[in-house]
Design a protein around this motif. Structure first.
Motif, PDB file in Angstrom:
ATOM      1  N   VAL A 398       0.838  -1.202   0.000  1.00 16.75           N
ATOM      2  CA  VAL A 398       0.000   0.000   0.000  1.00 16.75           C
ATOM      3  C   VAL A 398       0.872   1.250   0.000  1.00 16.75           C
ATOM      4  CG1 VAL A 398      -1.947  -1.127   1.121  1.00 16.75           C
ATOM      5  CG2 VAL A 398      -0.179  -0.070   2.518  1.00 16.75           C
ATOM      6  N   ALA A 399       2.062   1.132  -0.583  1.00 16.67           N
ATOM      7  CA  ALA A 399       3.029   2.238  -0.561  1.00 16.67           C
ATOM      8  C   ALA A 399       2.445   3.510  -1.167  1.00 16.67           C
ATOM      9  CB  ALA A 399       4.298   1.840  -1.302  1.00 16.67           C
ATOM     10  N   ALA A 400       1.570   3.364  -2.133  1.00 20.38           N
ATOM     11  CA  ALA A 400       0.989   4.553  -2.763  1.00 20.38           C
ATOM     12  C   ALA A 400       0.038   5.279  -1.811  1.00 20.38           C
ATOM     13  CB  ALA A 400       0.244   4.147  -4.025  1.00 20.38           C
ATOM     14  N   ASP A 401      -0.438   4.578  -0.757  1.00 17.57           N
ATOM     15  CA  ASP A 401      -1.404   5.175   0.166  1.00 17.57           C
ATOM     16  C   ASP A 401      -0.740   5.993   1.264  1.00 17.57           C
ATOM     17  OD1 ASP A 401      -3.088   3.661  -1.322  1.00 17.57           O
ATOM     18  OD2 ASP A 401      -3.593   2.229   0.269  1.00 17.57           O
ATOM     19  N   ILE A 402       0.515   5.703   1.593  1.00 17.66           N
ATOM     20  CA  ILE A 402       1.125   6.288   2.783  1.00 17.66           C
ATOM     21  C   ILE A 402       2.341   7.112   2.412  1.00 17.66           C
ATOM     22  CG2 ILE A 402       0.326   4.416   4.259  1.00 17.66           C
ATOM     23  CD1 ILE A 402       3.021   3.168   4.125  1.00 17.66           C
ATOM     24  N   PRO A 403       2.716   8.078   3.252  1.00 22.59           N
ATOM     25  CA  PRO A 403       3.895   8.888   2.968  1.00 22.59           C
ATOM     26  C   PRO A 403       5.146   8.028   2.931  1.00 22.59           C
ATOM     27  CG  PRO A 403       2.578   9.834   4.748  1.00 22.59           C
ATOM     28  CD  PRO A 403       2.037   8.479   4.480  1.00 22.59           C
ATOM     29  N   ALA A 404       6.129   8.457   2.146  1.00 22.15           N
ATOM     30  CA  ALA A 404       7.391   7.729   2.082  1.00 22.15           C
ATOM     31  C   ALA A 404       8.104   7.772   3.413  1.00 22.15           C
ATOM     32  CB  ALA A 404       8.279   8.321   0.987  1.00 22.15           C
ATOM     33  N   ARG A 405       7.896   8.823   4.181  1.00 21.57           N
ATOM     34  CA  ARG A 405       8.495   8.946   5.506  1.00 21.57           C
ATOM     35  C   ARG A 405       7.518   9.649   6.418  1.00 21.57           C
ATOM     36  NH1 ARG A 405      13.713  12.673   6.512  1.00 21.57           N
ATOM     37  NH2 ARG A 405      12.153  14.299   6.159  1.00 21.57           N
ATOM     38  N   ARG A 406       7.305   9.117   7.596  1.00 24.22           N
ATOM     39  CA  ARG A 406       6.404   9.770   8.526  1.00 24.22           C
ATOM     40  C   ARG A 406       6.902   9.581   9.949  1.00 24.22           C
ATOM     41  NH1 ARG A 406       1.533   7.165  10.829  1.00 24.22           N
ATOM     42  NH2 ARG A 406       1.961   4.953  11.052  1.00 24.22           N
ATOM     43  N   ILE A 407       6.495  10.490  10.816  1.00 31.18           N
ATOM     44  CA  ILE A 407       6.851  10.433  12.232  1.00 31.18           C
ATOM     45  C   ILE A 407       5.569  10.194  13.018  1.00 31.18           C
ATOM     46  CG2 ILE A 407       7.816  11.700  14.174  1.00 31.18           C
ATOM     47  CD1 ILE A 407       9.546  13.214  12.170  1.00 31.18           C
ATOM     48  N   ALA A 408       5.568   9.141  13.797  1.00 28.89           N
ATOM     49  CA  ALA A 408       4.391   8.800  14.607  1.00 28.89           C
ATOM     50  C   ALA A 408       4.755   8.929  16.080  1.00 28.89           C
ATOM     51  CB  ALA A 408       3.928   7.376  14.294  1.00 28.89           C
ATOM     52  N   ASP A 409       3.981   9.722  16.818  1.00 29.77           N
ATOM     53  CA  ASP A 409       4.225   9.887  18.247  1.00 29.77           C
ATOM     54  C   ASP A 409       3.683   8.696  19.018  1.00 29.77           C
ATOM     55  OD1 ASP A 409       5.483  12.237  17.839  1.00 29.77           O
ATOM     56  OD2 ASP A 409       3.825  13.520  18.472  1.00 29.77           O
ATOM     57  N   MET A 410       4.466   8.202  19.965  1.00 21.93           N
ATOM     58  CA  MET A 410       4.062   7.088  20.822  1.00 21.93           C
ATOM     59  C   MET A 410       4.071   7.567  22.269  1.00 21.93           C
ATOM     60  SD  MET A 410       3.064   4.071  21.336  1.00 21.93           S
ATOM     61  CE  MET A 410       3.112   3.610  19.602  1.00 21.93           C
ATOM     62  N   PRO A 411       2.932   8.104  22.770  1.00 19.89           N
ATOM     63  CA  PRO A 411       2.903   8.578  24.160  1.00 19.89           C
ATOM     64  C   PRO A 411       3.024   7.411  25.145  1.00 19.89           C
ATOM     65  CG  PRO A 411       1.062   9.447  22.875  1.00 19.89           C
ATOM     66  CD  PRO A 411       1.669   8.343  22.083  1.00 19.89           C
ATOM     67  N   VAL A 412       3.806   7.605  26.195  1.00 24.41           N
ATOM     68  CA  VAL A 412       3.932   6.613  27.260  1.00 24.41           C
ATOM     69  C   VAL A 412       3.696   7.309  28.588  1.00 24.41           C
ATOM     70  CG1 VAL A 412       5.532   5.152  25.975  1.00 24.41           C
ATOM     71  CG2 VAL A 412       6.439   6.933  27.467  1.00 24.41           C
ATOM     72  N   GLU A 413       3.260   6.550  29.564  1.00 26.94           N
ATOM     73  CA  GLU A 413       2.961   7.085  30.883  1.00 26.94           C
ATOM     74  C   GLU A 413       4.020   6.610  31.863  1.00 26.94           C
ATOM     75  OE1 GLU A 413      -0.893   7.423  33.858  1.00 26.94           O
ATOM     76  OE2 GLU A 413      -0.881   6.012  32.197  1.00 26.94           O
ATOM     77  N   LEU A 414       4.674   7.544  32.527  1.00 32.85           N
ATOM     78  CA  LEU A 414       5.708   7.212  33.511  1.00 32.85           C
ATOM     79  C   LEU A 414       5.026   6.931  34.841  1.00 32.85           C
ATOM     80  CD1 LEU A 414       8.450   9.855  32.673  1.00 32.85           C
ATOM     81  CD2 LEU A 414       8.095   7.588  31.686  1.00 32.85           C
ATOM     82  N   GLU A 415       5.114   5.683  35.291  1.00 33.97           N
ATOM     83  CA  GLU A 415       4.453   5.288  36.524  1.00 33.97           C
ATOM     84  C   GLU A 415       5.493   5.057  37.611  1.00 33.97           C
ATOM     85  OE1 GLU A 415       2.195   1.886  35.368  1.00 33.97           O
ATOM     86  OE2 GLU A 415       0.507   3.095  34.636  1.00 33.97           O
ATOM     87  N   GLY A 416       5.031   4.849  38.830  1.00 33.03           N
ATOM     88  CA  GLY A 416       5.929   4.537  39.925  1.00 33.03           C
ATOM     89  C   GLY A 416       6.675   5.757  40.440  1.00 33.03           C
ATOM     90  N   GLU A 417       7.683   5.510  41.250  1.00 28.22           N
ATOM     91  CA  GLU A 417       8.432   6.574  41.892  1.00 28.22           C
ATOM     92  C   GLU A 417       9.168   7.443  40.879  1.00 28.22           C
ATOM     93  OE1 GLU A 417       9.891   9.216  44.414  1.00 28.22           O
ATOM     94  OE2 GLU A 417       8.314   7.730  44.808  1.00 28.22           O
ATOM     95  N   ALA A 418       9.672   6.833  39.802  1.00 24.96           N
ATOM     96  CA  ALA A 418      10.397   7.621  38.795  1.00 24.96           C
ATOM     97  C   ALA A 418       9.495   8.694  38.197  1.00 24.96           C
ATOM     98  CB  ALA A 418      10.936   6.700  37.700  1.00 24.96           C
ATOM     99  N   GLY A 419       8.266   8.311  37.829  1.00 21.42           N
ATOM    100  CA  GLY A 419       7.343   9.283  37.268  1.00 21.42           C
ATOM    101  C   GLY A 419       6.970  10.366  38.263  1.00 21.42           C
ATOM    102  N   ARG A 420       6.699   9.962  39.510  1.00 19.63           N
ATOM    103  CA  ARG A 420       6.335  10.956  40.530  1.00 19.63           C
ATOM    104  C   ARG A 420       7.490  11.918  40.797  1.00 19.63           C
ATOM    105  NH1 ARG A 420       3.798   6.286  42.613  1.00 19.63           N
ATOM    106  NH2 ARG A 420       5.579   5.808  43.947  1.00 19.63           N
ATOM    107  N   SER A 421       8.710  11.375  40.840  1.00 19.39           N
ATOM    108  CA  SER A 421       9.885  12.208  41.093  1.00 19.39           C
ATOM    109  C   SER A 421      10.076  13.247  39.990  1.00 19.39           C
ATOM    110  CB  SER A 421      11.132  11.327  41.208  1.00 19.39           C
ATOM    111  OG  SER A 421      12.301  12.100  41.320  1.00 19.39           O
ATOM    112  N   ILE A 422       9.883  12.843  38.746  1.00 18.58           N
ATOM    113  CA  ILE A 422      10.038  13.775  37.624  1.00 18.58           C
ATOM    114  C   ILE A 422       8.975  14.866  37.690  1.00 18.58           C
ATOM    115  CG2 ILE A 422       9.751  13.962  35.116  1.00 18.58           C
ATOM    116  CD1 ILE A 422      11.212  11.238  34.951  1.00 18.58           C
ATOM    117  N   ARG A 423       7.748  14.487  37.991  1.00 23.11           N
ATOM    118  CA  ARG A 423       6.695  15.507  38.069  1.00 23.11           C
ATOM    119  C   ARG A 423       6.942  16.474  39.228  1.00 23.11           C
ATOM    120  NH1 ARG A 423       3.865  11.164  35.736  1.00 23.11           N
ATOM    121  NH2 ARG A 423       3.483  10.075  37.686  1.00 23.11           N
TER     122      ARG A 423
END
Length: 666
Positions: A398-423
């Protein structure tokens, strides 16, 4: 009537028990045993004739059919009248529930409120079909031949069910297309059109980067499959909520965390990760779900695992209430190790049970007019399975359907003490700048009064904060970003491992050595071979690592330093890369992508940019997009890095942080 149905089931159970007793009774002569069995066959014939008039009665004859308490009581009463006394069943001893069991039984308050507002969940059997049992194929083992049919497939055998033609897409998708401002690619619209036309079970096995999440959500919209349950890996929970907002803005999503105390019971889409699903199967099974999506469905390949059992339990409960619910398994590669990996996925979709094919699949196999003893059975059987709903498209197809190059964001959630410490550190940084702003405002001379927030002063404070790196006692913006990179390193490596198993070779980029170390440790624990390209290597060692990634089919990941490997390398053997840390300049990011997106690259390239939600990471990503025109460069690579852009980006990130803090203060 329920009472008559219970009596029908009890008679069948008693006949089955008596038949087993007669066969095992050695005191009976052959003639007497034959006579008794003949009488029992007469009862079985009457039962079959009765069920033929109401095919739903066949479900009561199944070996695994549930026997209600009233049916059990009726059975004991019939035996008593016949002179057979059975002792009353002893009550099950009360077992004190441990804490984990209590958590599983706990129903979130919002869910209780929804149940009270809608106490009568009406089953939907409007499209129910009679249970299909083997006729011509009765006695044949069918599941193993079905699995083997995929091993015996010819190289050009179709791997995708027939989908609507492009000419019919507009008519079939109708109001279920993409929302205003977003556009479905043709291959995505085909699946949505299939759902709109009535198809309800899909094994969506498109390669990563082809938009499976969007297809699944719009298919649910087309099928009216809400409330919808999405069971996903923990690393993509936040991204699923974001995709719901993007593709189905009229639907509300809720993400289940921990014990689910803050879950929204009235939401249209419930998103839960595999690791905590066991705590919530109780209320989810009673929630009136009309659809279920399992993302990265190869997670349930081991049918004996607890996560697989939870998924299969919920899908079975949904099918008990809804004749044709929407069930979708999403995975880039459904087979990780063995053809048996199909088993749990097919059972989740309702194509098979533990013993035989089910429903339309069984009908299709009966229509083949062949048996597993015939060589022609296997391609026909494989085709019958594919037509149940296997959808597999590759990027190159399906190469004709999609850009030759694209950037997709992958959000992640920082859990535990590391996430709390950063916030906490981010809050402290904001508090420190607010104090500096207030101090500057209090020493300002008269005649320079500004209503509301003085944005010029905000920028000055942000500049002072960026430049003043030697006298601080707190954490600065550079340290913040590094800690965020360390905290999300494991999550980024986990996602890279998923990609490597799905699509082959992947390049993992990071700015800091400790992030690379965490990623390499993760790959080693997952049994994934990798090469490492760092700045402290000699040219000989570095080239050896690159050659291993390019030439050795067993090396699936290249772990690269964003600065040391961002230029001068040719890594086009891969078409997917992961940006584990954000850069202060878009040029570094673009250079890294260009290691893969080069002349000679035969496939579209996807760069997965891992972003930690609820942290400074999000602000920096937004600034990169705004200042550098990221979407345009993803298509054509246009644009030059402006001198001083890194400094500007750091200042802008601090400006955004301080402005938000001042606005929150009021």
């Amino acid at each position: 009537m329920p009472e008559v149905r219970a009596k029908f089931q009890v008679v069948a159970l008693l006949a089955r028990e008596e038949r087993a007793r007669v066969k095992a009774d050695e005191s009976l002569s052959d003639s007497k045993r034959s006579e008794e069995l003949k009488r029992l066959d007469g009862i079985a014939t009457i039962l079959a004739q009765t069920a033929a008039r109401d095919s739903t009665l066949f479900t009561l004859l199944d070996e695994n059919a549930v026997v209600s308490e009233s049916a059990k009581a009726m059975r004991r009463e019939l035996l008593r009248k016949a002179g057979v006394d059975e002792p009353e069943p002893e009550p099950e001893p009360e077992v004190e529930e441990d804490e984990s069991t209590q958590l599983e039984r706990r129903i979130p308050l919002s869910v209780q409120a929804r149940q009270l507002s809608n106490p009568f969940l009406v089953p939907d059997f409007s499209h129910a079909r009679a249970q299909v049992r083997p006729r011509r194929l009765a006695g044949w083992e069918l599941l193993e031949p079905l699995f083997r049919s995929f091993e015996r497939a010819a190289p050009d055998a179709p791997a995708c069910m027939p989908l609507p033609d492009a000419d019919s897409l507009t008519e079939l998708t109708g109001r279920h297309g993409a929302p205003v401002g977003r556009e479905l690619m043709p291959h995505q619209a085909q699946l949505v059109a299939a759902a709109a036309s009535g198809h309800r079970t899909f094994l969506l096995a498109d390669e990563p980067g082809l938009g499976k999440t969007a297809q699944a959500l719009l298919a649910a919209e087309a099928a009216g499959a809400f409330p919808l349950l999405a069971v996903v890996p923990n690393v993509v929970k936040t991204n699923w909520a974001r995709e719901v907002e993007l593709w189905t803005p009229n639907r509300r999503a809720t993400v289940v965390h921990g014990d689910g105390e803050d879950v929204d019971g009235f939401a249209d889409v419930i998103i839960v990760n595999y690791e905590i699903l066991d705590r919530h199967t109780g209320w989810l099974a009673q929630h009136g779900l009309r659809g279920m999506i399992v993302d990265e469905a190869h997670y349930i390949k081991n049918k004996a695992s607890q996560r697989s059992q939870n998924v299969l339990h919920l899908s079975a409960k949904i099918r008990e209430r809804i004749a044709r619910p929407l069930l979708m398994a999403l995975t880039g590669t459904p087979l990780i190790n063995d053809i048996e990996d199909f088993r749990a996925i097919w059972q989740f979709l309702g194509w098979i049970d533990a013993v035989v094919p089910q429903g339309e699949l069984m009908e299709s196999l009966e229509e083949v007019a062949l048996t597993p003893a015939d060589p022609g059975f296997y391609p026909a059987a494989r085709r019958a399975v594919v037509e149940q709903g296997i959808v597999r498209r590759r990027k190159i197809d399906v190469a004709a359907d999609i850009p030759a190059r694209r950037i997709a964001d992958m959000p992640v959630e920082l859990e535990g003490e590391a996430g709390r410490s950063i916030r906490r550190a981010e809050q402290e940084l904001a508090r420190r700048m607010v104090e500096r702003y207030d101090a500057a405002l209090s020493t300002r001379r008269s005649g320079a009064v500004v209503e509301g927030i003085d944005h010029e002063l905000v920028r000055r404070v942000a500049t002072w904060e960026r430049e003043d790196t030697s006298t601080k006692t707190g954490e600065n913006v550079f340290g913040m970003l590094r800690r965020i990179g360390q905290a999300k390193a494991g999550l980024a490596a986990d996602y890279t491992a998923q990609l490597a198993r799905n699509v082959g070779k992947v390049v993992f980029f990071a700015k800091h050595i400790d992030v690379m170390d965490i990623a390499e440790q993760t790959f080693a624990e997952r049994g994934i071979r990798y090469s490492s390209v760092r700045g402290d290597q000699t040219s000989t060692v570095r080239q050896k690592q690159i050659d291993a990634f390019v030439s050795d089919p067993e090396v699936h990941v290249a772990v690269c330093s964003l600065t040391a490997a961002g230029v001068g390398l040719n890594l086009q053997v891969a078409s997917n890369l992961v940006l584990a840390e954000l850069s202060w300049t878009d040029a570094e990011q673009t250079q890294a992508i260009d290691r893969v997106h080069r002349i000679g690259q035969a496939e579209p390239v996807t760069a997965w940019r891992v972003i930690a939600t609820q942290t400074l990471d999000v602000r920096i990503a937004e600034l990169i997009d705004k200042k550098a025109g990221l979407a345009a460069r993803a298509l054509d690579g246009a644009g030059e890095e402006v001198e001083g852009a890194a400094i500007d980006l750091q200042t802008e990130a601090l400006v955004a942080l301080l402005t938000a803090a001042l606005e929150a203060r009021g």
